[in-house]
Design a protein around this motif. Structure first.
Motif, PDB file in Angstrom:
ATOM      1  N   ALA A  16       0.820  -1.205   0.000  1.00 15.61           N
ATOM      2  CA  ALA A  16       0.000   0.000   0.000  1.00 15.61           C
ATOM      3  C   ALA A  16       0.856   1.258   0.000  1.00 15.61           C
ATOM      4  CB  ALA A  16      -0.928  -0.006   1.205  1.00 15.61           C
ATOM      5  N   ARG A  17       0.392   2.252  -0.724  1.00 13.53           N
ATOM      6  CA  ARG A  17       1.101   3.529  -0.804  1.00 13.53           C
ATOM      7  C   ARG A  17       0.817   4.435   0.381  1.00 13.53           C
ATOM      8  NH1 ARG A  17       0.481   4.679  -7.296  1.00 13.53           N
ATOM      9  NH2 ARG A  17       2.429   3.633  -7.835  1.00 13.53           N
ATOM     10  N   VAL A  18      -0.213   4.124   1.138  1.00  8.70           N
ATOM     11  CA  VAL A  18      -0.505   4.836   2.385  1.00  8.70           C
ATOM     12  C   VAL A  18      -0.662   3.782   3.469  1.00  8.70           C
ATOM     13  CG1 VAL A  18      -1.603   6.827   1.281  1.00  8.70           C
ATOM     14  CG2 VAL A  18      -2.994   4.906   1.998  1.00  8.70           C
ATOM     15  N   SER A  19      -0.396   4.180   4.689  1.00  6.27           N
ATOM     16  CA  SER A  19      -0.518   3.214   5.788  1.00  6.27           C
ATOM     17  C   SER A  19      -1.988   2.862   6.005  1.00  6.27           C
ATOM     18  CB  SER A  19       0.072   3.801   7.064  1.00  6.27           C
ATOM     19  OG  SER A  19      -0.644   4.967   7.435  1.00  6.27           O
ATOM     20  N   LEU A  20      -2.195   1.694   6.561  1.00  8.57           N
ATOM     21  CA  LEU A  20      -3.539   1.259   6.925  1.00  8.57           C
ATOM     22  C   LEU A  20      -3.720   1.548   8.411  1.00  8.57           C
ATOM     23  CD1 LEU A  20      -3.736  -2.118   4.960  1.00  8.57           C
ATOM     24  CD2 LEU A  20      -4.421   0.174   4.218  1.00  8.57           C
ATOM     25  N   ILE A  21      -4.797   2.206   8.744  1.00  8.01           N
ATOM     26  CA  ILE A  21      -5.055   2.611  10.125  1.00  8.01           C
ATOM     27  C   ILE A  21      -5.176   1.381  11.019  1.00  8.01           C
ATOM     28  CG2 ILE A  21      -6.808   3.649  11.651  1.00  8.01           C
ATOM     29  CD1 ILE A  21      -5.254   5.776  10.123  1.00  8.01           C
ATOM     30  N   LEU A  29     -13.258  -5.023   9.548  1.00  8.86           N
ATOM     31  CA  LEU A  29     -12.637  -3.790   9.080  1.00  8.86           C
ATOM     32  C   LEU A  29     -11.716  -4.136   7.901  1.00  8.86           C
ATOM     33  CD1 LEU A  29     -12.427  -0.755   9.569  1.00  8.86           C
ATOM     34  CD2 LEU A  29     -10.520  -1.221  11.123  1.00  8.86           C
ATOM     35  N   LEU A  30     -12.240  -3.971   6.696  1.00  7.98           N
ATOM     36  CA  LEU A  30     -11.497  -4.293   5.484  1.00  7.98           C
ATOM     37  C   LEU A  30     -10.376  -3.288   5.242  1.00  7.98           C
ATOM     38  CD1 LEU A  30     -14.618  -5.012   3.262  1.00  7.98           C
ATOM     39  CD2 LEU A  30     -13.078  -6.714   4.267  1.00  7.98           C
ATOM     40  N   ASN A  31      -9.377  -3.714   4.476  1.00  4.24           N
ATOM     41  CA  ASN A  31      -8.238  -2.844   4.188  1.00  4.24           C
ATOM     42  C   ASN A  31      -8.649  -1.530   3.528  1.00  4.24           C
ATOM     43  OD1 ASN A  31      -6.515  -4.650   5.347  1.00  4.24           O
ATOM     44  ND2 ASN A  31      -5.721  -5.455   3.416  1.00  4.24           N
ATOM     45  N   ILE A  32      -9.643  -1.576   2.668  1.00  5.80           N
ATOM     46  CA  ILE A  32     -10.061  -0.321   2.025  1.00  5.80           C
ATOM     47  C   ILE A  32     -10.532   0.680   3.081  1.00  5.80           C
ATOM     48  CG2 ILE A  32     -12.413  -1.118   1.466  1.00  5.80           C
ATOM     49  CD1 ILE A  32     -11.635   0.738  -1.204  1.00  5.80           C
ATOM     50  N   TYR A  33     -11.242   0.212   4.094  1.00  7.42           N
ATOM     51  CA  TYR A  33     -11.684   1.122   5.151  1.00  7.42           C
ATOM     52  C   TYR A  33     -10.530   1.517   6.061  1.00  7.42           C
ATOM     53  CZ  TYR A  33     -16.332   0.533   3.435  1.00  7.42           C
ATOM     54  OH  TYR A  33     -17.423   0.551   2.620  1.00  7.42           O
ATOM     55  N   ARG A  34      -9.584   0.629   6.290  1.00  5.83           N
ATOM     56  CA  ARG A  34      -8.401   0.975   7.082  1.00  5.83           C
ATOM     57  C   ARG A  34      -7.617   2.094   6.401  1.00  5.83           C
ATOM     58  NH1 ARG A  34      -4.913  -3.761   8.096  1.00  5.83           N
ATOM     59  NH2 ARG A  34      -3.957  -2.395   9.618  1.00  5.83           N
ATOM     60  N   MET A  35      -7.657   2.124   5.064  1.00  9.89           N
ATOM     61  CA  MET A  35      -7.022   3.203   4.323  1.00  9.89           C
ATOM     62  C   MET A  35      -7.881   4.466   4.381  1.00  9.89           C
ATOM     63  SD  MET A  35      -7.487   4.874   1.123  1.00  9.89           S
ATOM     64  CE  MET A  35      -8.392   3.680   0.192  1.00  9.89           C
ATOM     65  N   LEU A  36      -9.196   4.303   4.124  1.00  9.12           N
ATOM     66  CA  LEU A  36     -10.094   5.458   4.094  1.00  9.12           C
ATOM     67  C   LEU A  36     -10.209   6.159   5.441  1.00  9.12           C
ATOM     68  CD1 LEU A  36     -12.965   4.031   1.875  1.00  9.12           C
ATOM     69  CD2 LEU A  36     -11.381   5.875   1.263  1.00  9.12           C
ATOM     70  N   LEU A  37      -9.937   5.466   6.532  1.00  7.93           N
ATOM     71  CA  LEU A  37     -10.046   6.067   7.865  1.00  7.93           C
ATOM     72  C   LEU A  37      -9.054   7.205   8.098  1.00  7.93           C
ATOM     73  CD1 LEU A  37     -10.868   2.932   9.996  1.00  7.93           C
ATOM     74  CD2 LEU A  37     -12.302   4.977   9.741  1.00  7.93           C
ATOM     75  N   HIS A  38      -8.115   7.384   7.193  1.00  6.13           N
ATOM     76  CA  HIS A  38      -7.267   8.586   7.269  1.00  6.13           C
ATOM     77  C   HIS A  38      -8.145   9.826   7.144  1.00  6.13           C
ATOM     78  CE1 HIS A  38      -3.208   6.985   7.462  1.00  6.13           C
ATOM     79  NE2 HIS A  38      -3.582   6.044   6.614  1.00  6.13           N
TER      80      HIS A  38
END
Length: 180
Positions: free
Chosen positions: A2-7, A29-38
Motif C-alpha cells: 500500500a502507498r498509504v498506511s492502513l489505520i 474492518l477491510l483494508n479499504i476502510y483501514r485506508m479510508l479512515l485517514h
C-alpha cells in the motif's frame, strides 16, 4: 504494498464509533476502510454510498455481482475479484464457470441475454464512458428505468472503487488462518 498506511484501530480510539459502524455493515474492518479512515468523513460517506448502491436497490444479486466483477476485471483490480467472486457472486447464484468466463464473456455461452446486455453496458461505461445507443437499448429491454439508474450508479461507483484501490495499491485481505 500500500502507498498509504492502513489505520490500526488500536491506535485510534477516536474512530471507534465509525469503526463499529463499518464492522456492523461489512462484518470486519477491510483494508479499504483501514485506508479510508485517514479521512473519517470520506470513510463514513464511502460506507453509506456503497451500502446503498449495492443493497438498497431493485437490482438482483446476480446482476450486481456481474457488474462489480466485470469492472474489476476491466480495471485489473484483484482486491475486488478476490472479495466478490467467492463471497458475493457465487452466493447470489452465479456459477463458478460464469465467474471464470467473465474475462472473455463475449465468446461464452454461459450468460443469458439479460446478462450479456448488462456486461456490454459495463464494458461501454468502463472502457469508453460514452455508451452507444444500441448497447443502452439492449440493457433497457431487461431493466426498468429505476434499475437502469441503479446499475449505472453501481458501475460508476465500482469504477471509482477500483481506481482508488489501484492508485493506492491497497492489498487484499489475508484469508483467515493465514499470516500475511
Amino acid at each position: 504494498m500500500a502507498r498509504v498506511s492502513l489505520i490500526d484501530e488500536k491506535n485510534h480510539p477516536e474512530l471507534s464509533d465509525l469503526i463499529a459502524k463499518i464492522r456492523g455493515a461489512r462484518g470486519r474492518l477491510l483494508n479499504i476502510y483501514r485506508m479510508l479512515l485517514h479521512s473519517p468523513p470520506i470513510a463514513g460517506a464511502w460506507l453509506d454510498f456503497n451500502q446503498t448502491v449495492r443493497y438498497r436497490t431493485e437490482v438482483d444479486g446476480q446482476s450486481r455481482g456481474l457488474a462489480v466483477m466485470r469492472v474489476a476485471i476491466l480495471n485489473g483490480v484483484d482486491y475486488i475479484l478476490r472479495a466478490h467472486g467467492p463471497t458475493y457472486a457465487l452466493k447470489e447464484g452465479l456459477t463458478p464457470a460464469q465467474v471464470d468466463a467473465l474475462a472473455d464473456w463475449g465468446s461464452s455461452a454461459l450468460f443469458s441475454d439479460k446478462q450479456r446486455a448488462l456486461l456490454a453496458y459495463v464494458d461501454a461505461m468502463t472502457r469508453d464512458i460514452d455508451v452507444p445507443d444500441a448497447v443502452f437499448a439492449r440493457l433497457r429491454k431487461h431493466y426498468s428505468e429505476r434499475q437502469t439508474v441503479e446499475l449505472t450508479m453501481l458501475i460508476g461507483a465500482y469504477n471509482m472503487h477500483t481506481r482508488v484501490l489501484k492508485a493506492l495499491k491497497i492489498d487484499p485481505e489475508t484469508p483467515p488462518g493465514r499470516s500475511g
